[in-house]
Structures are given as C-alpha cells and as structure tokens.
Write a protein that holds these residues in place. Structure first.
Motif, mmCIF file in Angstrom:
data_model
loop_
_atom_site.group_PDB
_atom_site.id
_atom_site.type_symbol
_atom_site.label_atom_id
_atom_site.label_comp_id
_atom_site.label_asym_id
_atom_site.label_seq_id
_atom_site.Cartn_x
_atom_site.Cartn_y
_atom_site.Cartn_z
ATOM 1 N N PRO A 323 0.805 -1.237 0.000
ATOM 2 C CA PRO A 323 0.000 0.000 0.000
ATOM 3 C C PRO A 323 0.834 1.281 0.000
ATOM 4 C CG PRO A 323 -0.257 -1.239 2.068
ATOM 5 C CD PRO A 323 0.470 -2.131 1.116
ATOM 6 N N GLN A 324 2.007 1.248 0.657
ATOM 7 C CA GLN A 324 2.848 2.448 0.655
ATOM 8 C C GLN A 324 3.441 2.709 -0.728
ATOM 9 O OE1 GLN A 324 3.267 4.576 3.179
ATOM 10 N NE2 GLN A 324 4.667 5.908 2.053
ATOM 11 N N VAL A 325 3.890 1.647 -1.359
ATOM 12 C CA VAL A 325 4.488 1.776 -2.698
ATOM 13 C C VAL A 325 3.440 2.280 -3.694
ATOM 14 C CG1 VAL A 325 5.560 0.474 -4.589
ATOM 15 C CG2 VAL A 325 6.270 0.060 -2.213
ATOM 16 N N ALA A 327 0.724 4.046 -2.810
ATOM 17 C CA ALA A 327 0.411 5.430 -2.428
ATOM 18 C C ALA A 327 1.455 6.398 -2.993
ATOM 19 C CB ALA A 327 0.347 5.554 -0.901
ATOM 20 N N GLN A 328 2.684 5.918 -3.090
ATOM 21 C CA GLN A 328 3.765 6.750 -3.642
ATOM 22 C C GLN A 328 3.809 6.692 -5.172
ATOM 23 O OE1 GLN A 328 6.370 8.807 -2.168
ATOM 24 N NE2 GLN A 328 4.672 8.886 -0.730
ATOM 25 N N MET A 330 4.614 4.349 -7.207
ATOM 26 C CA MET A 330 5.849 3.773 -7.743
ATOM 27 C C MET A 330 5.579 2.705 -8.809
ATOM 28 S SD MET A 330 8.407 5.495 -6.818
ATOM 29 C CE MET A 330 9.750 4.409 -7.328
ATOM 30 N N TYR B 124 9.998 6.750 3.462
ATOM 31 C CA TYR B 124 8.942 6.090 2.695
ATOM 32 C C TYR B 124 8.141 7.055 1.828
ATOM 33 C CZ TYR B 124 9.838 2.482 6.227
ATOM 34 O OH TYR B 124 10.435 1.557 7.040
ATOM 35 N N GLY B 125 8.510 8.336 1.815
ATOM 36 C CA GLY B 125 7.664 9.349 1.182
ATOM 37 C C GLY B 125 6.829 10.051 2.232
ATOM 38 N N THR B 127 3.531 10.778 2.118
ATOM 39 C CA THR B 127 2.122 10.377 2.201
ATOM 40 C C THR B 127 2.077 8.851 2.208
ATOM 41 O OG1 THR B 127 1.952 10.388 -0.218
ATOM 42 C CG2 THR B 127 1.254 12.394 0.929
ATOM 43 N N GLY B 128 0.948 8.307 2.662
ATOM 44 C CA GLY B 128 0.806 6.847 2.646
ATOM 45 C C GLY B 128 0.838 6.261 4.044
ATOM 46 N N PRO B 129 0.487 4.976 4.165
ATOM 47 C CA PRO B 129 0.304 4.365 5.488
ATOM 48 C C PRO B 129 1.564 4.258 6.345
ATOM 49 C CG PRO B 129 0.022 2.736 3.720
ATOM 50 C CD PRO B 129 0.078 4.083 3.071
ATOM 51 N N TYR B 130 2.756 4.274 5.739
ATOM 52 C CA TYR B 130 3.974 4.059 6.549
ATOM 53 C C TYR B 130 4.670 5.374 6.894
ATOM 54 C CZ TYR B 130 3.526 -0.637 4.463
ATOM 55 O OH TYR B 130 3.074 -1.852 4.022
ATOM 56 N N ILE B 202 13.860 1.103 -5.068
ATOM 57 C CA ILE B 202 12.933 0.420 -5.991
ATOM 58 C C ILE B 202 13.279 0.770 -7.437
ATOM 59 C CG2 ILE B 202 10.528 0.448 -6.826
ATOM 60 C CD1 ILE B 202 9.669 0.592 -3.849
#
Lengths: 376, 376
Positions: A323-325, A327-328, A330, B124-125, B127-130, B202
């Motif tokens: 989900p983080q990847v 959201a970013q 990628m 992790y950036g 925004t997003g869950p992490y 990544i």
C-alpha cells in the motif's frame, strides 16, 4: 510541464546506464531524442516481450522520441550535426574516443553549438590506464570495493543482482547535466559532464571508505549482521522473516521491550553492545524464540510503533502491491494504441509544481524520425 | 567557481541521506549552511576519529559551513527564518511533518521566501500508510525488493553492506533540486522536492522489475551467477579471483579463446548458452582448470584485450591505490590547520568548465555561526 521543459537532449546512448540518464531527464520534462541505428537499441529485443514490445526497453525509454539515423553514412552524420546544433544537451555512452572518431570531437561540437552540454557515461572515466577496457556492471561491482564487502564472513564476495553501477552512473550524469544547465545560465556556455560505473559505485562506499581512509584496514564481510551493533538483522516470525535495525542502545531497548525481553539487558552476557556482539548467536536465539510465536505483520506493526525501524523482506510481487508503494505511485502505466498497457516503475523523485509524468509511451523504432528531422 | 555558485542552501539534515544530498550540492559549488543543534550532528562522534575529527563526518560534510542554532528556542527559530529568507534551497531529512511542527509549514515557508525550493529526503515518502514509521537503510533494502534478489539461491536474502538506499535517495534529491532550479528560471517560484530511501532503491531494480511486471514472476536469487548467461562470474586465478562478464555469445567466444578453450563450444554440453547454463558446474570447472595456471594480472590484461569485460575483485586498499582510480582523482584530501590531512572519496561526476573541488574543509561545530548570521 516538467521541470526541464524546453530543454532538448540528443541521446546517443544504448543498453542501460546512458538510457537511464536520459530517461531521468525525459521524466523531468526534457525533450529527449533517442538516436538509434536502423537495427535499434539492442534492448528492444531483450527481456520479456508483451504484445510485441520489450518491457525492459519500455522501462528505460519512456518519454523519449526515437529517430533512426545511420551514423556510418554522411547523410546520417549531417542529420546528427543539425540535431546537435538545435540541442541543449548531448548524452552518449560510447567508450571514450568513439564519438570523436565518428567526426564529432570537442572542436566540432563547440563549433556546432557553443551552448551544448556534452555528457558521457562510461566504465572507468575518459582518462587513465583502463580507458580502453570494455565495461560491465559486474566488473564495476568487483573493481569498486562493493563486491568485497558484500556476502558472508566465510563466503565469497557477492555482487548485488540489480545493475546498480549502471543506474547510479546514469543518475550522477543526470545530476551533472542539470548542474551544468544552472552554470550555463551564468556563463552562456556548455561544458563536458562525465560519470563512470566505477566512480559512481566507489562514492557509495560511504563510511566504509571513511573508515578505511582513517584506519588503513579493509572492512570485513558481515553478511546481514551490522558490523558493530547487536541485535540487528533478520529474525524469524511465525510466517516469515522480519528485518529489524536498532542502530543504538535506545532502539535496542525499544525492540527488546516489544518482545517482553527487557530483562535480557540485565544479564551479564547481554548487558552492553560489546557483550551482545560477542554473544550474538545466543542473543539471536533468545529473540527468535519469541518472534517465532507471532506473524510478521504483528511484529512489524509493534516494533515500528515502539519507534524502532522494522520491515518485511519483500519480493517484487509484494513490493509492487504494497500500500505504501502504491500510495507513492511507484507503479505507473504507459499506453500504446493497440497494445497492452505497459506497467513500469514510477518516479523516485517528486516535484510538487512540475512533477514527473508519463507524457510519451516508449517509442517504436524511428517513430519520430520525420517529425524531428522535418522540424530542423 | 562551481556549477551551483551563488546558490545558497540551508541544510537541516543529519546523519547520512540528507548530508549526502547537500554535500553533492556543495561539491558543485553551492554555499551550504549546515544548521546544527548545540550538540552537533551525531556523526561528529561516530567512526574512527583522527586528530580529534571523525573522518566519517568529514566524508559527508566537506565544503559546508556550520552554524549552530537551538531550534527549540524562539531566537533559534528566528535566525532560521532569516536564513530561509536569504536562501535558494532548504534541505531537511526529518520525518514528514516535523518541520511543520517546528513552525515552518508550507504556508510559512512560502511567506518567508516564495522562490525557496524545499527538499525532503525521508524513508517512505511524505504520504501513505507508513509515513510515520522510523526508517533505516537496512529496512529500505528489505522493503524495496533489493535484499530478496541478492544472495545465494539456497541462502537467505542478503543486504549490501554500504548504505545504498541512503546515498541513492540523497543523490535523487540533489537531482530534484537542480531540476527545480531550472524550473525556477522559467517560473520565478520554488517548489517542493522529495525522495525516499525505499523509492530510490525500488527504481534501481531495473530489468528485474521490468521482468516482474511483464511476467508476474519474482526473480530468483542467483548468487554471483548471471541468471541467463554462462559462463559468467568469479573464476580462480593462480593468486586470487577474477570477475568475468561475457554478456553474449560473441563475448563468450572471446573469453574462451583467450583461455585456449574455443573447442569447448564444439562439445555437445557447451554448444549453446542453454546447454552451458544447464552444465554450469562442469563448465566452470573446465575454465578454472585453466585460469588457475596464471596470475590475476595476466588474465585481466588478456581478457580485456580480447574485448571481454574482466576485472579484479578489489578490497578498498586495492581500490584506493589502483592507478585508474587515482587517475580519476577518486581520492582527495582536505586540510585543516593543525590537523592531519583528511583523506576522502573524490567526485563521481566531472564537469570540465566548473569542476567539483574541495573549497572548504569539513567544518568544526559552529565554525561559521558568526559569519553567516552576521551577514543576514
């Protein structure tokens, strides 16, 4: 409109390091004109092909235009000269000296376009005893000190599987080009920019090289263990492995606290980092006995919540559904009419006002030859 | 005068990824003002210390000025505000949201300096869950797919020892900043730039990610072997190992020709790449039987001369005394009065007209506080 909108790049690169450089510039909004021989960049035929298109080629050539020129002919060289005269940047990844032999030495480039920034990505640099050697990522990993520090203490030196030296050299070159653009705003003139597979990877040795310079001793291979911190590394959860990186005593206390193992720090064998290092197998066994009782998700959540970095060891199918990847952003898609949408890695650098975007799909061979040459 | 001469960078970063970004900008000639708390960047006390100075700190902070501000006080915040108003770029590597909590949210930054480029390097950036998780290189290597492809087929996932995710994120951020500078020449306005440890790594998965996207299958760990080419990897010379990378059939023929083993290609077991892959142990044994008869230097010279990439597996003491590495000036020195000259890694990107140089030694804590604050 990307950050580099209005910048025209003539791209004489093929395979990997050079195309990665020019893709970074293209993702930032530069107009990148990929000059290919009539047979095309060899990568067009490499890797898995879907609907007649190599996704490996797509990954490194989105946002570019393709112009076919036969640079063995006078007509091709003449077209290249006109392209160069119209451009801001030329990027090439020939071996040093090859571009000059093709008729485009420094003097000619200067004559054609004094504002031109000429960038080269190569194996070892353009001067020195190894300048004529063929280069390849695996060799750069060996010759940069990178391979020697990776792997088990009692095993052989280990490469990293991704072609990190190619991509890092490409990224350095893109940074060099944008820096030279800034210099050109003051000077009105171009210059030469260069990066190499070996030089780029040497610069990644970080504190390992600093320690070597300060002490004269080579760093040892330590596998996944931190050379001077314990506990640290991969631990066994009920359903897989967890990576945990408590980089100092406060973090160690947080990690052990989550496991209900705070009392370990009162045992003589584990009371300080030196003793934990000396008794690492026993320490890891005590930790694994606890971590094995619950699943990965539980531990990742709890250890991070306590303020200690922890994560899952992910294969690519997990990475690209994480989900983080997502959201970013990628993972991005590029659409070519009549073909399946091509999925590829997104943009690792984010700009708020002029974001990187997929403007153009990876080009068919020669797709823009008429458009570009007609506009000169 | 470096490429970024005249660009002022306020540097709120510490440890590794952020300081690497700002050092790249400083090496290119930007004026980088490293704002440190009264206790200093923790790296000042880490790694081997020579003549009272950490060479690890030096490696990441040359060419910068040090200004001490206590950002918990109104006076410190006020000085930071004036610094920001005078700057072109602000770089920070706090966790997302921390800078805003300190009183410098987007609105305040815009008000202080609409031309400011604000760059963030994080885990992790933003925004997003992490987003609130603590980050660390080892975890980014685990969560990017990088660790999963490194190591032996029958062994565990393996990290690379250098903190590649930190340095790659720092390099992407520097590229983002210089791209945003170019955009500012058109727009007259700054913007936000961001890179992350996981996103950067990544993006290095290259054809491994392209193959995953195209096929849905995860790449396998293959140690030092090429996943689809044989022979390839490390071979045994009389006095050490050689790395050889014949990436296609023409190269294989060149390599075997140097060994006097061209006839191998006529044997049914080794006649094409698929059969060589299937019989890799037997093939490598035949090759090692020959390579073991002569020293590393002989083979490196002969194999390269035949046009096939080959190199020595070098530890850092070999890297930093290698004639090519020295010719490329990948070791530089910085002098501080009264201290031993500090040796460090040189510049991985070369510019001909505005080269990177060591202009300033790594700063003592607060060395430039009066000079910089007095000039505001």
């Amino acid at each position: 409109m990307g950050a580099l909108a209005g910048i025209r790049v003539v791209d004489l690169t093929r395979i990997l390091a050079g195309p990665f450089c020019t893709q970074l510039l293209a993702d930032m909004g530069a107009e990148v004109i990929k000059v290919e021989p009539p047979t095309g960049d060899p990568v067009r035929g490499q890797g898995a092909v879907v609907d007649g298109f190599s996704w490996y080629f797509a990954q490194f050539n989105r946002n570019k235009k393709s112009v076919v020129l036969d640079l063995y002919t006078d007509e091709g060289k003449d077209a290249l000269a006109r392209l160069i005269a119209s451009a801001d940047v030329l990027v090439e990844n020939y071996r040093p000296g090859v571009l000059a032999k093709m008729g485009f030495d420094d003097g000619r480039l200067e004559e054609l376009n004094p504002r031109l920034i000429t960038a080269s990505v190569n194996g070892y640099g353009s001067t020195g005893p190894y300048v004529d050697r063929p280069a390849f990522d695996f060799i750069a990993q060996a010759m940069s000190g990178f391979m020697a520090v990776n792997g088990d203490p009692d095993g052989p030196p280990r490469r990293a599987a991704p072609p990190v030296s190619d991509l890092i050299a490409g990224l350095y070159c893109a940074f060099g080009v944008t820096s030279a653009l800034e210099a050109r705003h003051r000077s009105g003139r171009g210059q030469k920019v260069e990066s190499s597979l070996t030089g780029g990877l040497i610069s990644m040795m970080a504190y390992l090289s600093a320690e070597y310079f300060a002490t004269g001793s080579n760093p040892k291979r330590t596998g996944n263990d931190h050379p001077i911190v314990a506990p640290y590394g991969l631990f066994e959860a009920e359903d897989g492995e967890i990576a945990v990186a408590p980089s100092h005593d406060v973090m160690v206390a947080r990690f052990l606290g989550v496991l209900g193992l705070s009392d370990l720090l009162n045992e003589p064998d584990f009371a300080d980092n030196a003793r934990r290092m000396a008794n690492r197998p026993a320490l890891n066994a005590r930790i694994n006995a606890v971590t094995r009782t619950r699943p990965v998700d539980h531990w990742i959540e709890a250890i991070n919540k306590a303020g200690c970095p922890a994560g899952r060891v992910m294969a690519l199918d997990e990475v690209f559904t994480d989900p983080q990847v997502l959201a970013q952003e990628m993972v991005v898609e590029s659409q070519r009419p009549g073909r399946a949408p091509i999925r590829m890695t997104g943009f690792p650098v984010k700009l708020s006002a002029t974001p990187c975007t997929v403007q153009l799909p990876p080009p068919e061979l020669g797709e823009h030859t008429d458009e570009v040459l007609g506009g000169l």
